[in-house]
Design an enzyme around this catalytic site. Structure first.
Site, PDB file in Angstrom:
ATOM      1  NE  ARG A 104      60.479  -3.615  53.430  1.00 46.24           N
ATOM      2  CZ  ARG A 104      59.268  -3.621  52.866  1.00 46.24           C
ATOM      3  NH1 ARG A 104      58.203  -3.361  53.575  1.00 46.24           N
ATOM      4  NH2 ARG A 104      59.144  -3.888  51.594  1.00 46.24           N
ATOM      5  CE  LYS A 126      81.325  -8.418  62.684  1.00 50.00           C
ATOM      6  NZ  LYS A 126      82.589  -9.163  62.497  1.00 50.00           N
ATOM      7  CD  GLU A 168      85.653 -16.073  69.369  1.00 53.88           C
ATOM      8  OE1 GLU A 168      86.510 -15.157  69.305  1.00 53.88           O
ATOM      9  OE2 GLU A 168      85.061 -16.517  68.352  1.00 53.88           O
ATOM     10  CE  LYS A 197      81.795  -8.601  69.537  1.00 52.88           C
ATOM     11  NZ  LYS A 197      81.235  -9.812  69.005  1.00 52.88           N
ATOM     12  CD  GLU A 207      84.543  -6.599  61.060  1.00 52.80           C
ATOM     13  OE1 GLU A 207      83.899  -7.077  61.998  1.00 52.80           O
ATOM     14  OE2 GLU A 207      85.025  -7.270  60.144  1.00 52.80           O
ATOM     15  NE  ARG A 211      82.137  -5.626  65.416  1.00 54.34           N
ATOM     16  CZ  ARG A 211      80.841  -5.710  65.587  1.00 54.34           C
ATOM     17  NH1 ARG A 211      80.071  -4.674  65.375  1.00 54.34           N
ATOM     18  NH2 ARG A 211      80.290  -6.845  65.998  1.00 54.34           N
ATOM     19  CG  ASN A 215      87.112 -10.378  62.247  1.00 58.35           C
ATOM     20  OD1 ASN A 215      86.186 -11.096  62.610  1.00 58.35           O
ATOM     21  ND2 ASN A 215      86.923  -9.188  61.710  1.00 58.35           N
ATOM     22  CG  HIS A 218      87.607 -15.110  63.924  1.00 57.65           C
ATOM     23  ND1 HIS A 218      88.316 -14.864  65.080  1.00 57.65           N
ATOM     24  CD2 HIS A 218      86.360 -15.458  64.328  1.00 57.65           C
ATOM     25  CE1 HIS A 218      87.525 -15.035  66.124  1.00 57.65           C
ATOM     26  NE2 HIS A 218      86.331 -15.399  65.703  1.00 57.65           N
ATOM     27  CG  HIS A 222      85.484 -17.763  60.031  1.00 51.64           C
ATOM     28  ND1 HIS A 222      85.148 -16.440  59.867  1.00 51.64           N
ATOM     29  CD2 HIS A 222      84.850 -18.159  61.162  1.00 51.64           C
ATOM     30  CE1 HIS A 222      84.354 -16.057  60.853  1.00 51.64           C
ATOM     31  NE2 HIS A 222      84.157 -17.082  61.658  1.00 51.64           N
ATOM     32  CG  HIS A 238      83.289 -20.142  66.124  1.00 59.95           C
ATOM     33  ND1 HIS A 238      83.477 -19.712  64.837  1.00 59.95           N
ATOM     34  CD2 HIS A 238      83.559 -19.058  66.921  1.00 59.95           C
ATOM     35  CE1 HIS A 238      83.831 -18.435  64.835  1.00 59.95           C
ATOM     36  NE2 HIS A 238      83.885 -18.014  66.094  1.00 59.95           N
TER      37      HIS A 238
HETATM   38  N1  LIG Z   1      77.833 -12.600  66.057  1.00 58.51           N
HETATM   39  C1  LIG Z   1      79.075 -12.608  66.468  1.00 58.51           C
HETATM   40  O1  LIG Z   1      79.684 -11.555  66.703  1.00 58.51           O
HETATM   41  C2  LIG Z   1      79.761 -13.927  66.694  1.00 58.51           C
HETATM   42  C3  LIG Z   1      80.965 -13.979  67.403  1.00 58.51           C
HETATM   43  C4  LIG Z   1      81.544 -15.220  67.643  1.00 58.51           C
HETATM   44  C5  LIG Z   1      80.928 -16.374  67.189  1.00 58.51           C
HETATM   45  N2  LIG Z   1      79.777 -16.286  66.493  1.00 58.51           N
HETATM   46  C6  LIG Z   1      79.092 -17.501  66.007  1.00 58.51           C
HETATM   47  O2  LIG Z   1      78.698 -18.269  67.126  1.00 58.51           O
HETATM   48  C7  LIG Z   1      78.567 -19.638  66.717  1.00 58.51           C
HETATM   49  C8  LIG Z   1      79.173 -20.523  67.780  1.00 58.51           C
HETATM   50  O3  LIG Z   1      78.457 -20.352  68.968  1.00 58.51           O
HETATM   51  P1  LIG Z   1      78.483 -21.451  70.123  1.00 58.51           P
HETATM   52  O4  LIG Z   1      79.860 -21.886  70.360  1.00 58.51           O
HETATM   53  O5  LIG Z   1      77.689 -20.875  71.224  1.00 58.51           O
HETATM   54  O6  LIG Z   1      77.761 -22.702  69.441  1.00 58.51           O
HETATM   55  P2  LIG Z   1      76.266 -23.282  69.487  1.00 58.51           P
HETATM   56  O7  LIG Z   1      75.268 -22.216  69.439  1.00 58.51           O
HETATM   57  O8  LIG Z   1      76.230 -24.339  68.442  1.00 58.51           O
HETATM   58  O9  LIG Z   1      76.191 -23.983  70.919  1.00 58.51           O
HETATM   59  C9  LIG Z   1      77.059 -25.013  71.218  1.00 58.51           C
HETATM   60  C10 LIG Z   1      76.330 -26.266  71.715  1.00 58.51           C
HETATM   61  O10 LIG Z   1      75.961 -26.099  73.073  1.00 58.51           O
HETATM   62  C11 LIG Z   1      74.566 -26.387  73.242  1.00 58.51           C
HETATM   63  N3  LIG Z   1      74.125 -25.530  74.352  1.00 58.51           N
HETATM   64  C12 LIG Z   1      73.987 -24.204  74.328  1.00 58.51           C
HETATM   65  N4  LIG Z   1      73.735 -23.746  75.551  1.00 58.51           N
HETATM   66  C13 LIG Z   1      73.679 -24.811  76.369  1.00 58.51           C
HETATM   67  C14 LIG Z   1      73.476 -24.973  77.759  1.00 58.51           C
HETATM   68  N5  LIG Z   1      73.329 -23.924  78.557  1.00 58.51           N
HETATM   69  N6  LIG Z   1      73.469 -26.221  78.259  1.00 58.51           N
HETATM   70  C15 LIG Z   1      73.679 -27.288  77.453  1.00 58.51           C
HETATM   71  N7  LIG Z   1      73.906 -27.201  76.136  1.00 58.51           N
HETATM   72  C16 LIG Z   1      73.913 -25.967  75.601  1.00 58.51           C
HETATM   73  C17 LIG Z   1      73.966 -26.100  71.913  1.00 58.51           C
HETATM   74  O11 LIG Z   1      72.772 -26.808  71.730  1.00 58.51           O
HETATM   75  C18 LIG Z   1      75.044 -26.600  70.963  1.00 58.51           C
HETATM   76  O12 LIG Z   1      74.955 -27.995  70.823  1.00 58.51           O
HETATM   77  C19 LIG Z   1      79.249 -19.754  65.376  1.00 58.51           C
HETATM   78  O13 LIG Z   1      78.268 -19.901  64.379  1.00 58.51           O
HETATM   79  C20 LIG Z   1      79.974 -18.443  65.216  1.00 58.51           C
HETATM   80  O14 LIG Z   1      80.096 -18.048  63.867  1.00 58.51           O
HETATM   81  C21 LIG Z   1      79.173 -15.095  66.251  1.00 58.51           C
END
Ligand SMILES: NC(=O)c1ccc[n+]([C@@H]2O[C@H](COP(=O)([O-])OP(=O)(O)OC[C@H]3O[C@@H](n4cnc5c(N)ncnc54)[C@H](O)[C@@H]3O)[C@@H](O)[C@H]2O)c1
Length: 338
Positions: A104, A126, A168, A197, A207, A211, A215, A218, A222, A238
């Protein structure tokens, strides 16, 4: 609390001021190699547990969560344990979701290691995973106990991933009336993006209104990301999908929100400066992508609701658009490759 610090000893000092029964660091296969050794060295003597998952969006799923929960159970993690999510948005969203639901809810720290996660995913509470290919449809809102942003982690990030994070950042420059940065200074870009942000999230955490403007790009982004995940062998990151989505939604902003042609050109040039290559999609692919937008979380009563721009720096939300609009926008921005 968001900490900007490239000194992992400062994080250690913060941790020493807390009282957790156990600490478990969650990484993916890349951050296990590039980032975990730095953290483990700083935490020498703390003996944290370490669990690593495969990297990539295709693993942001329930089966991966099950492996995480199973590990925590096997290690007898209790409700006073702390999870440190050391990775990009995938580790942060999924590790946070697992922590928020395990027994939980247990505490977690976001320690983002990609530009995208530092400027966006780690801030705002999120959490979630993809389900049946649909992006982030299972999830929750839960704030971490702290976010620690260390731009030194970006030194090992592949160039393509760094660029994806700029998707972003560009979004903030389109939706915020006051986004001003030194575009050559990563630390400055990260701080300013987080400030935008945070300010938006603080006015509307759940949201219900403002907020939603975060998006921008997106709805179509998406849908593109989901389509590539499910159907294509080449990857679309992404941030790359969001960049294409913003261009298409800027086009629709001319149709429905009064965005001027000149402003559209400014947006297009800014996006194409970072993302010059256009996608190659057939008409049937464009049609399938447009239909995927029907599952977007912002939709109401099965009507697609989109964030559009009245002008650069002024976004509006909940604008109804149709599947045909999305097809028109994608045909205009990426073209029909039949
Ligand atoms: N929660 C939110 O508000 C929010 C906002 C935007 C995006 N997201 C989510 O975030 C995700 C995308 O995140 P991302 O772009 O970070 O992708 P990711 O987490 O897949 O990382 C990208 C790649 O970089 C590698 N990596 C990470 N840090 C590294 C480092 N320091 N050195 C070498 N390699 C490294 C990872 O292993 C991966 O292969 C999506 O799923 C998206 O939906 C969430």
């Amino acid at each position: 609390m968001i900490h900007f610090s490239n000194d992992l000893q400062a994080f250690r000092a913060w941790l020493e001021g807390q009282s957790f029964s156990q600490i478990c660091v969650l990484t993916d296969e890349n951050t296990a190699v590039h980032c975990y050794p730095l953290l483990a060295e700083a935490l020498a003597g703390f003996l944290p547990l370490h669990f690593s998952i495969p990297s990539g969006e295709q693993h942001k799923t329930l089966p991966t969560c099950e492996t995480i929960w199973a590990y925590w159970l096997a290690q007898y993690l209790d409700r006073k344990a702390l999870i440190i999510n050391l990775g990009g948005g995938v580790v942060g969203d999924m590790g946070g979701f697992c922590a928020a639901t395990y027994k939980r809810g247990i505490q977690f720290v976001q320690m983002p290691t990609t530009l995208l996660a530092q400027v966006d995913a780690s801030v705002g509470g999120k959490l979630g995973i993809d389900f049946q290919g649909y992006k982030n449809v299972i999830g929750s809102f839960q704030e971490p106990i702290a976010v620690w942003i260390n731009t030194d982690f970006l030194k090992t990030l592949p160039a393509r991933e760094l660029r994806a994070g700029m998707g972003e950042v560009l979004k903030y420059s389109f939706i915020s009336p006051s986004f001003e940065v030194d575009w050559t200074n990563l630390a400055c870009i990260v701080r300013e993006s987080v400030a935008v942000k945070k300010a938006i999230v603080e006015t509307d955490y759940q949201e219900q209104g403002l907020r939603k403007i975060l998006n921008f790009g997106h709805t179509i982004g998406h849908a593109l990301e989901t389509y590539f995940l499910l159907n294509k062998t080449e990857t679309l990151l992404h941030g790359e999908a969001v960049a294409e989505g913003m261009l298409a939604e800027a086009y629709l902003s001319m149709r429905y929100a009064g965005l001027g042609q000149a402003s559209f050109e400014v947006i297009s040039e800014r996006i194409r400066a970072y993302f010059p290559e256009t996608l190659s999609l057939t008409e049937s692919e464009i049609q399938a992508i447009a239909h995927l937008a029907c599952q977007d979380k912002k939709n109401i009563a099965q009507e697609i609701r989109c964030v559009l721009l009245e002008e650069v720096g002024k976004a509006v939300f909940d604008v109804p658009i149709t599947v045909q609009d999305i097809m028109d926008a994608l045909i205009f921005t990426v073209g029909n490759r039949d």
